[in-house]
Enzyme design. Structure first.
Site, PDB file in Angstrom:
ATOM      1  N   LYS A  60     -15.598  17.314 -23.196  1.00 61.20           N
ATOM      2  CA  LYS A  60     -14.385  18.044 -23.386  1.00 61.20           C
ATOM      3  C   LYS A  60     -13.755  17.311 -24.631  1.00 61.20           C
ATOM      4  O   LYS A  60     -13.349  17.632 -25.742  1.00 61.20           O
ATOM      5  CB  LYS A  60     -13.409  18.201 -22.394  1.00 61.20           C
ATOM      6  CG  LYS A  60     -12.147  18.730 -22.578  1.00 61.20           C
ATOM      7  CD  LYS A  60     -11.319  18.561 -21.705  1.00 61.20           C
ATOM      8  CE  LYS A  60     -10.390  17.380 -21.503  1.00 61.20           C
ATOM      9  NZ  LYS A  60      -9.326  17.212 -20.824  1.00 61.20           N
TER      10      LYS A  60
ATOM     11  N   ARG B 183     -12.012  16.440 -30.246  1.00 65.41           N
ATOM     12  CA  ARG B 183     -12.039  15.379 -31.240  1.00 65.41           C
ATOM     13  C   ARG B 183     -12.929  15.650 -32.416  1.00 65.41           C
ATOM     14  O   ARG B 183     -12.414  15.584 -33.673  1.00 65.41           O
ATOM     15  CB  ARG B 183     -12.088  13.942 -30.855  1.00 65.41           C
ATOM     16  CG  ARG B 183     -10.934  13.412 -30.024  1.00 65.41           C
ATOM     17  CD  ARG B 183     -11.545  12.203 -29.313  1.00 65.41           C
ATOM     18  NE  ARG B 183     -10.406  11.337 -28.618  1.00 65.41           N
ATOM     19  CZ  ARG B 183      -9.854  11.860 -27.572  1.00 65.41           C
ATOM     20  NH1 ARG B 183     -10.194  12.940 -26.889  1.00 65.41           N
ATOM     21  NH2 ARG B 183      -8.838  11.227 -27.111  1.00 65.41           N
TER      22      ARG B 183
ATOM     23  N   SER C 141       1.320  10.289 -21.787  1.00 71.56           N
ATOM     24  CA  SER C 141       0.343  10.736 -22.390  1.00 71.56           C
ATOM     25  C   SER C 141      -0.356  10.057 -23.357  1.00 71.56           C
ATOM     26  O   SER C 141       0.306   9.674 -24.438  1.00 71.56           O
ATOM     27  CB  SER C 141       0.048  12.058 -22.429  1.00 71.56           C
ATOM     28  OG  SER C 141      -1.378  12.651 -22.862  1.00 71.56           O
ATOM     29  N   SER C 142      -1.763   9.467 -23.414  1.00 72.68           N
ATOM     30  CA  SER C 142      -2.189   8.919 -24.646  1.00 72.68           C
ATOM     31  C   SER C 142      -2.270  10.055 -25.507  1.00 72.68           C
ATOM     32  O   SER C 142      -2.754   9.780 -26.920  1.00 72.68           O
ATOM     33  CB  SER C 142      -3.532   8.241 -24.454  1.00 72.68           C
ATOM     34  OG  SER C 142      -4.524   9.077 -23.890  1.00 72.68           O
TER      35      SER C 142
ATOM     36  N   LYS D 253      -0.311  16.310 -15.346  1.00 72.11           N
ATOM     37  CA  LYS D 253      -1.600  16.906 -15.676  1.00 72.11           C
ATOM     38  C   LYS D 253      -1.621  18.460 -15.187  1.00 72.11           C
ATOM     39  O   LYS D 253      -0.409  19.031 -15.211  1.00 72.11           O
ATOM     40  CB  LYS D 253      -2.704  16.111 -15.320  1.00 72.11           C
ATOM     41  CG  LYS D 253      -2.662  14.871 -15.599  1.00 72.11           C
ATOM     42  CD  LYS D 253      -3.665  14.058 -16.178  1.00 72.11           C
ATOM     43  CE  LYS D 253      -3.176  12.810 -16.500  1.00 72.11           C
ATOM     44  NZ  LYS D 253      -4.304  12.214 -17.792  1.00 72.11           N
ATOM     45  N   GLU D 254      -2.840  19.067 -15.091  1.00 68.87           N
ATOM     46  CA  GLU D 254      -2.795  20.430 -14.668  1.00 68.87           C
ATOM     47  C   GLU D 254      -1.744  20.869 -13.479  1.00 68.87           C
ATOM     48  O   GLU D 254      -1.134  21.844 -13.481  1.00 68.87           O
ATOM     49  CB  GLU D 254      -4.338  20.857 -14.325  1.00 68.87           C
ATOM     50  CG  GLU D 254      -5.163  20.942 -15.620  1.00 68.87           C
ATOM     51  CD  GLU D 254      -5.801  19.619 -16.067  1.00 68.87           C
ATOM     52  OE1 GLU D 254      -5.163  18.623 -15.891  1.00 68.87           O
ATOM     53  OE2 GLU D 254      -6.599  19.613 -17.053  1.00 68.87           O
TER      54      GLU D 254
ATOM     55  N   ASN E 229      -3.680  25.658 -21.058  1.00 70.86           N
ATOM     56  CA  ASN E 229      -3.600  24.689 -20.297  1.00 70.86           C
ATOM     57  C   ASN E 229      -4.311  23.487 -20.693  1.00 70.86           C
ATOM     58  O   ASN E 229      -4.688  22.512 -20.066  1.00 70.86           O
ATOM     59  CB  ASN E 229      -3.587  24.823 -18.794  1.00 70.86           C
ATOM     60  CG  ASN E 229      -2.592  23.700 -18.082  1.00 70.86           C
ATOM     61  OD1 ASN E 229      -1.801  22.851 -18.921  1.00 70.86           O
ATOM     62  ND2 ASN E 229      -2.861  23.345 -16.911  1.00 70.86           N
TER      63      ASN E 229
ATOM     64  N   ASP F 160      -8.484  10.680 -14.619  1.00 69.70           N
ATOM     65  CA  ASP F 160      -9.150  11.845 -14.389  1.00 69.70           C
ATOM     66  C   ASP F 160     -10.117  11.569 -13.243  1.00 69.70           C
ATOM     67  O   ASP F 160     -10.305  12.602 -12.586  1.00 69.70           O
ATOM     68  CB  ASP F 160      -9.853  12.495 -15.429  1.00 69.70           C
ATOM     69  CG  ASP F 160      -8.827  12.997 -16.444  1.00 69.70           C
ATOM     70  OD1 ASP F 160      -7.679  13.282 -16.206  1.00 69.70           O
ATOM     71  OD2 ASP F 160      -9.505  13.370 -17.574  1.00 69.70           O
TER      72      ASP F 160
ATOM     73  N   LYS G 285     -12.130  25.659 -16.905  1.00 68.04           N
ATOM     74  CA  LYS G 285     -11.335  24.684 -17.812  1.00 68.04           C
ATOM     75  C   LYS G 285     -12.290  23.849 -18.711  1.00 68.04           C
ATOM     76  O   LYS G 285     -12.145  23.446 -19.789  1.00 68.04           O
ATOM     77  CB  LYS G 285     -10.049  23.870 -17.239  1.00 68.04           C
ATOM     78  CG  LYS G 285      -9.329  23.339 -18.199  1.00 68.04           C
ATOM     79  CD  LYS G 285      -7.954  22.588 -17.507  1.00 68.04           C
ATOM     80  CE  LYS G 285      -6.733  22.129 -18.435  1.00 68.04           C
ATOM     81  NZ  LYS G 285      -7.141  20.977 -19.052  1.00 68.04           N
TER      82      LYS G 285
ATOM     83  N   ASP H  38     -11.105  24.856 -22.423  1.00 67.50           N
ATOM     84  CA  ASP H  38     -10.344  23.980 -23.100  1.00 67.50           C
ATOM     85  C   ASP H  38     -10.854  23.840 -24.785  1.00 67.50           C
ATOM     86  O   ASP H  38     -10.281  23.682 -25.832  1.00 67.50           O
ATOM     87  CB  ASP H  38     -10.233  22.596 -22.643  1.00 67.50           C
ATOM     88  CG  ASP H  38      -9.252  22.405 -21.634  1.00 67.50           C
ATOM     89  OD1 ASP H  38      -8.487  23.558 -21.114  1.00 67.50           O
ATOM     90  OD2 ASP H  38      -8.920  21.409 -21.243  1.00 67.50           O
TER      91      ASP H  38
ATOM     92  N   HIS I 210      -9.087  22.332 -12.240  1.00 67.14           N
ATOM     93  CA  HIS I 210     -10.335  22.340 -12.195  1.00 67.14           C
ATOM     94  C   HIS I 210     -10.711  21.039 -11.319  1.00 67.14           C
ATOM     95  O   HIS I 210     -11.704  21.009 -10.560  1.00 67.14           O
ATOM     96  CB  HIS I 210     -11.087  22.295 -13.489  1.00 67.14           C
ATOM     97  CG  HIS I 210     -10.577  21.142 -14.335  1.00 67.14           C
ATOM     98  ND1 HIS I 210     -11.183  20.412 -15.643  1.00 67.14           N
ATOM     99  CD2 HIS I 210      -9.184  20.662 -14.644  1.00 67.14           C
ATOM    100  CE1 HIS I 210     -10.133  19.671 -15.980  1.00 67.14           C
ATOM    101  NE2 HIS I 210      -9.267  19.831 -15.707  1.00 67.14           N
ATOM    102  N   ARG I 211      -9.983  20.067 -11.377  1.00 72.03           N
ATOM    103  CA  ARG I 211     -10.479  18.564 -10.786  1.00 72.03           C
ATOM    104  C   ARG I 211     -10.064  18.576  -9.245  1.00 72.03           C
ATOM    105  O   ARG I 211     -10.838  18.203  -8.644  1.00 72.03           O
ATOM    106  CB  ARG I 211      -9.871  17.413 -11.627  1.00 72.03           C
ATOM    107  CG  ARG I 211     -10.362  17.341 -13.070  1.00 72.03           C
ATOM    108  CD  ARG I 211     -10.518  16.100 -13.614  1.00 72.03           C
ATOM    109  NE  ARG I 211     -10.513  15.955 -14.945  1.00 72.03           N
ATOM    110  CZ  ARG I 211     -11.766  16.312 -15.522  1.00 72.03           C
ATOM    111  NH1 ARG I 211     -12.908  16.573 -14.712  1.00 72.03           N
ATOM    112  NH2 ARG I 211     -11.767  16.547 -16.729  1.00 72.03           N
TER     113      ARG I 211
HETATM  114  O1  LIG Z   1      -7.551  12.412 -24.876  1.00 73.41           O
HETATM  115  C1  LIG Z   1      -8.288  12.990 -23.981  1.00 73.41           C
HETATM  116  O2  LIG Z   1      -9.136  13.364 -24.306  1.00 73.41           O
HETATM  117  C2  LIG Z   1      -7.843  12.941 -22.635  1.00 73.41           C
HETATM  118  C3  LIG Z   1      -6.739  11.919 -22.090  1.00 73.41           C
HETATM  119  C4  LIG Z   1      -6.328  11.762 -20.796  1.00 73.41           C
HETATM  120  O3  LIG Z   1      -5.161  12.415 -20.805  1.00 73.41           O
HETATM  121  P1  LIG Z   1      -3.708  11.347 -20.703  1.00 73.41           P
HETATM  122  O4  LIG Z   1      -3.642  10.556 -21.929  1.00 73.41           O
HETATM  123  O5  LIG Z   1      -2.501  12.671 -20.734  1.00 73.41           O
HETATM  124  O6  LIG Z   1      -3.717  10.654 -19.378  1.00 73.41           O
HETATM  125  C5  LIG Z   1      -7.184  12.624 -19.830  1.00 73.41           C
HETATM  126  O7  LIG Z   1      -6.548  13.079 -18.573  1.00 73.41           O
HETATM  127  C6  LIG Z   1      -7.527  14.095 -20.408  1.00 73.41           C
HETATM  128  O8  LIG Z   1      -8.361  14.697 -19.585  1.00 73.41           O
HETATM  129  C7  LIG Z   1      -8.303  13.796 -21.840  1.00 73.41           C
HETATM  130  C1  LIG Z   2      -5.778  16.138 -17.817  1.00 75.39           C
HETATM  131  C2  LIG Z   2      -6.924  16.941 -18.145  1.00 75.39           C
HETATM  132  O1  LIG Z   2      -6.922  17.832 -19.199  1.00 75.39           O
HETATM  133  P1  LIG Z   2      -5.582  17.879 -20.440  1.00 75.39           P
HETATM  134  O2  LIG Z   2      -4.818  16.932 -20.374  1.00 75.39           O
HETATM  135  O3  LIG Z   2      -6.727  17.900 -21.652  1.00 75.39           O
HETATM  136  O4  LIG Z   2      -5.296  19.346 -20.162  1.00 75.39           O
HETATM  137  C3  LIG Z   2      -8.401  17.031 -17.519  1.00 75.39           C
HETATM  138  O5  LIG Z   2      -9.165  17.458 -17.974  1.00 75.39           O
HETATM  139  O6  LIG Z   2      -8.210  16.446 -16.285  1.00 75.39           O
END
Ligand SMILES: O=C(O)C1=C[C@@H](OP(=O)(O)O)[C@@H](O)[C@H](O)C1
Ligand SMILES: C=C(OP(=O)(O)O)C(=O)O
Length: 428
Positions: free
Chosen positions: A24, A29, A171-172, A342-343, A95, A315, A412, A51, A386-387
């Site tokens: 994903k 990206r 969040s990154s 998160k979700e 989401n 995750d 998702k 997604d 989903h997780r």
């Molecule tokens: O940059 C990404 O692809 C992701 C970064 C992570 O989120 P956070 O940076 O919010 O922790 C991860 O949980 C998400 O599933 C995907």
């Molecule tokens: C946190 C997740 O997704 P996102 O932040 O991209 O919605 C995930 O896929 O576990």
């Protein structure tokens, strides 16, 4: 699919070889970099899921047409060279955190009004730190929900550039969004990270995908500062997307729980995805891990609890929590306060559902302490996450009667998860 699925326990040790669908994080990206490139890119091995659907639909609405072939796993698009063709767009991003964060930054390159919104839970997932950073770079951007949450409205006049400080403790993805769009700004951009930066492997992934599309920017080794000169376009290319390492974790964990082995093809320790490090945690818990150039095999063993700071691989918390139920001794997971955004609030949701399965769980501010007890069947709520569904289904491979509610929430990131899990577990 029905509204619930009861998992059939595995009657024999696993002997599975699996190739999960595309990543994903890399798919979304690569789509952004290709959309900003000059020329036509072809992405292969793309993920087909909710997604990536919202990312593709949004790019189409922004005037960057994405052609789909091979059941959607090959995506072809002509980039707009750092521009946003549409002068106005309403984007529905469900989401998908990656989609809303990456596209909020991308539309700031445009000239027009763009509104990004999603499902009710998305309106509770903060994006204010990203919007603040864009405002510092000269963009007119606002959040319409309290607490700096979507909908987001961007009234773009091009991204001027300058200096911005962004917080990275929630969040990154804010930083990843800025990084991918900043090379196309009118002027030079400097980004400074304020405080802690979570999920760092995803930032490294962003820099690697950008590099693959021809753009290298200055990044301090500690990921505290980034600089790009502006006025740069990505180069279109053919790009192969790796299988999803987070999806792979469920098969490796299944081998840990049931015994036997699960080989995931198409991934190695040199993957762009930090989540492959979940196999290191499984190894610490007592599994055997065989790392090859194009596959990683996990073989189950006698499991013991571990203590792990999972900030970089958040995750994977639900995956490790499911395995922890079968280990000797407690497992303590820390460093993942960001999992509450998160979700769903993944710390509280996990604590509730693991207790239903019989475990003793202490909820920490930034994690969980799980003490295994006699396990029992349970009806598992999945919180549209989903997780939650994918990880807690694994418990049912050993404990009869585990029922997973709303299993289609796996769409998702992994629409065919339950079919693939049953096949891998020999219960299809
Ligand atoms: O940059 C990404 O692809 C992701 C970064 C992570 O989120 P956070 O940076 O919010 O922790 C991860 O949980 C998400 O599933 C995907
Ligand atoms: C946190 C997740 O997704 P996102 O932040 O991209 O919605 C995930 O896929 O576990």
């Amino acid at each position: 699919m029905t509204d619930s699925i009861t998992i059939t326990p595995s009657s024999a040790p696993l002997q599975a070889t699996v190739t999960p669908p595309g990543s994903k994080s890399i798919t979304n990206r690569a789509l952004v970099c290709a959309a900003l490139a000059r020329g036509t890119s072809e992405l292969t091995g793309a993920l087909v899921s909710d997604d990536t659907r919202v990312m593709i639909d949004s790019l189409n609405r922004l005037g960057i047409a994405v052609q789909e072939s091979n059941q959607g796993t090959t995506l072809t698009l002509e980039g707009a060279g750092g521009n946003v063709p549409a002068e106005a767009a309403e984007l529905f991003i469900g989401n998908s955190g990656t989609t809303i964060r990456f596209l909020t930054a991308l539309v700031s390159l445009g000239r027009g009004t763009y509104r990004l919104d999603g499902v009710p839970r998305m309106r509770e997932r903060p994006i204010g730190d990203l919007v603040d950073a864009l405002v510092q770079l000269g963009v007119d951007a606002t959040c319409e929900s309290p607490g700096g949450c979507p909908p987001v409205v961007v009234r773009g006049t091009g991204l001027p550039g300058g200096k911005a400080t962004v917080r990275g403790n929630i969040s990154s993805q804010y930083l990843s969004g800025l990084l991918m769009s900043m090379p196309a700004a009118a002027g030079a951009v400097e980004i400074i990270i304020d405080g802690q930066l979570v999920s760092q492997p995803y930032v490294k992934m962003t820099l690697e995908v950008m590099k693959a599309f021809g753009v290298s920017i200055h990044a301090a080794e500690d990921l505290g500062l980034f600089r790009a000169p502006g006025g740069t376009a990505y180069e279109a290319r053919q790009y192969a997307i790796e299988p999803d390492a987070s999806a792979a974790s469920y098969f490796w964990a299944a081998a840990a729980i049931v015994g036997g082995s699960a080989t995931v093809s198409g991934l190695s320790t040199s993957s762009l995805q930090g989540d492959v490090a979940v196999v290191d945690l499984l190894e610490q818990m007592g599994c055997k891990v065989d790392r090859q150039a194009d596959s990683i095999c996990v073989t189950g063993g006698k499991l013991r609890g571990i203590t792990a700071d999972m900030n970089a691989v958040s995750d994977m918390v639900q995956t490790i929590a499911a395995v922890a139920l079968f280990a000797e001794g407690p497992t303590e997971i820390t460093g993942v306060a960001h999992n509450r955004h998160k979700e769903t609030d993944r710390i509280s949701a996990l604590a509730t559902e693991l207790r239903k399965l019989g475990a003793n769980v202490e909820e920490l501010e930034d994690g969980l302490r799980i003490t295994p007890q006699q396990l029992r069947s349970a009806v598992i709520e999945t919180y549209d996450d989903h997780r939650m569904a994918m990880s807690l289904a694994l418990v049912g491979l050993r404990v009869p009667g585990v029922e997973i509610l709303d299993p289609h929430c796996t769409a998702k990131t992994y629409p065919n998860y339950f079919q693939d899990l049953c096949r891998a577990a020999g219960t299809a």
